[in-house]
Design an enzyme around this catalytic site. Structure first.
Site, PDB file in Angstrom:
ATOM      1  N   GLU A 114      -2.459   5.932  -8.831  1.00  0.00           N
ATOM      2  CA  GLU A 114      -3.435   6.851  -8.259  1.00  0.00           C
ATOM      3  C   GLU A 114      -3.437   8.152  -9.040  1.00  0.00           C
ATOM      4  O   GLU A 114      -2.382   8.690  -9.371  1.00  0.00           O
ATOM      5  CB  GLU A 114      -3.133   7.127  -6.784  1.00  0.00           C
ATOM      6  CG  GLU A 114      -4.143   8.064  -6.121  1.00  0.00           C
ATOM      7  CD  GLU A 114      -3.930   8.211  -4.618  1.00  0.00           C
ATOM      8  OE1 GLU A 114      -4.086   9.344  -4.115  1.00  0.00           O
ATOM      9  OE2 GLU A 114      -3.599   7.216  -3.952  1.00  0.00           O
TER      10      GLU A 114
ATOM     11  N   HIS B  26      -9.526   4.683  -1.703  1.00  0.00           N
ATOM     12  CA  HIS B  26      -8.734   4.786  -0.484  1.00  0.00           C
ATOM     13  C   HIS B  26      -9.536   5.553   0.565  1.00  0.00           C
ATOM     14  O   HIS B  26     -10.474   6.269   0.250  1.00  0.00           O
ATOM     15  CB  HIS B  26      -7.418   5.510  -0.763  1.00  0.00           C
ATOM     16  CG  HIS B  26      -6.422   4.677  -1.503  1.00  0.00           C
ATOM     17  ND1 HIS B  26      -5.196   4.342  -0.978  1.00  0.00           N
ATOM     18  CD2 HIS B  26      -6.479   4.088  -2.723  1.00  0.00           C
ATOM     19  CE1 HIS B  26      -4.538   3.600  -1.861  1.00  0.00           C
ATOM     20  NE2 HIS B  26      -5.299   3.433  -2.921  1.00  0.00           N
TER      21      HIS B  26
ATOM     22  N   ASP C 148       0.835  -1.194   0.000  1.00  0.00           N
ATOM     23  CA  ASP C 148       0.000   0.000   0.000  1.00  0.00           C
ATOM     24  C   ASP C 148       0.877   1.253   0.000  1.00  0.00           C
ATOM     25  O   ASP C 148       1.776   1.384   0.828  1.00  0.00           O
ATOM     26  CB  ASP C 148      -0.881  -0.029   1.248  1.00  0.00           C
ATOM     27  CG  ASP C 148      -1.909   1.077   1.285  1.00  0.00           C
ATOM     28  OD1 ASP C 148      -2.325   1.521   0.207  1.00  0.00           O
ATOM     29  OD2 ASP C 148      -2.299   1.476   2.398  1.00  0.00           O
TER      30      ASP C 148
ATOM     31  N   HIS D  86      -8.013   9.595   4.335  1.00  0.00           N
ATOM     32  CA  HIS D  86      -7.421   8.568   5.179  1.00  0.00           C
ATOM     33  C   HIS D  86      -7.709   8.863   6.650  1.00  0.00           C
ATOM     34  O   HIS D  86      -7.741  10.019   7.065  1.00  0.00           O
ATOM     35  CB  HIS D  86      -5.902   8.515   4.981  1.00  0.00           C
ATOM     36  CG  HIS D  86      -5.493   7.958   3.651  1.00  0.00           C
ATOM     37  ND1 HIS D  86      -4.665   8.634   2.792  1.00  0.00           N
ATOM     38  CD2 HIS D  86      -5.792   6.793   3.039  1.00  0.00           C
ATOM     39  CE1 HIS D  86      -4.466   7.905   1.707  1.00  0.00           C
ATOM     40  NE2 HIS D  86      -5.142   6.787   1.828  1.00  0.00           N
TER      41      HIS D  86
END
Length: 288
Positions: free
Chosen positions: A132, A209, A80, A179
């Protein structure tokens, strides 16, 4: 059943469900997740961030690989938020079956170039690559934090060009999540119409995410609209360690099984809920 990201997400993309990707830094959390996946008969992704790998050590990754081979459910082991080529090379050598190269803070052309280079390296040995485009926000409560607390939303047309030019197998998109655990009074709202437009332009599986602490109904809808991988870190860790704090109120407990088994049970409840929410429960049969 160990497999790469391309294979594990192909069924999710074809059947309109999402697979949870759980950040897994310890053997106790790994145990709970594997047990939950087996109970739900669900495919799953075990994510280990570079910082988590540094903490747990390469020997921990070997145990993750062993557990993936032993279980009957499909498991992908994913790095990740790798941000440097040396991290990617290390991940491949250690046995990850998928890697993320996060160059989302770079200019578009540079992001494409970096992702293309990683794809050439990883695809040669059967390892999948996630890129991303756009920037996921952060609540400053998570190791996955980006360079900004602000979200830079993914543009659908740019996403189409990015996928075509980079060669990535999966694409993380920014549609409104952050996040970490959201502080009181702050709740995200996902731009589902933006997601719909991106999915119309991009055929590969999409990634969300910042999957913790969002509204269940929005996450479930996103998984039906084209998100095929949803990253979950804080929700699982919070359940485990909040229970750990509660258990340790008893000053006489010192045996690991007495302390950690209730914590594993608590985090399993969260994992099982995610499998149901994302439509993953029962889907292991698609891979047999």
């Amino acid at each position: 059943m160990l497999m790469n990201m391309e294979k594990i997400l192909s069924a999710a993309n074809e059947n309109c469900f999402a697979i949870p990707a759980f950040n897994t830094p310890t053997s106790m959390i790994l145990r709970g997740l594997i047990e939950a996946g087996e109970e739900a008969d669900a495919p799953m992704i075990i994510e280990i961030h570079p910082d988590e790998l540094e903490f747990a050590g390469e020997s921990f990754l070997k145990s993750v690989i062993e557990e993936a081979h032993k279980t009957h459910i499909p498991v992908c082991i994913h790095m990740d938020h790798g941000s440097r080529k040396d991290q990617i090379v290390k991940a491949i050598r250690c046995g990850y079956t998928s890697v993320m190269i996060d160059a989302s803070s770079r200019p578009f052309e540079e992001n494409v170039s970096i992702c293309r280079e990683v794809c050439e390296l990883a695809h040669a040995v059967g390892v999948s690559v996630e890129g991303e485009l756009g920037t996921i926000g952060t609540t400053n409560q998570d190791i996955e934090s980006t360079t900004s607390t602000e979200i830079r939303y993914t543009d659908p047309e740019a996403a189409k060009r990015f996928v075509e030019e980079s060669g990535v197998d999966t694409l993380a998109v920014a549609i409104g999540t952050c996040h970490g655990i959201y502080p009181e009074g702050r709740q995200p709202k996902l731009e589902l119409e933006r997601l719909r437009e991106i999915k119309e332009k991009v055929g590969i599986p999409l990634v969300l995410h910042g999957g913790s602490a969002n509204r269940d109904e929005e996450i479930a809808e996103a998984s039906r609209m084209g998100i095929n991988k949803i990253n979950i870190s804080s929700d699982v860790k919070d359940a485990f360690y909040q229970k750990c704090r509660e258990v340790l109120q008893n000053p006489y407990l010192r045996e690991p099984e007495d302390i950690y088994m209730p914590c594993i049970a608590q985090m399993k409840k969260v994992a099982l809920h995610k499998f149901e929410l994302l439509g993953t429960a029962g889907k292991a049969k698609l891979y047999k």
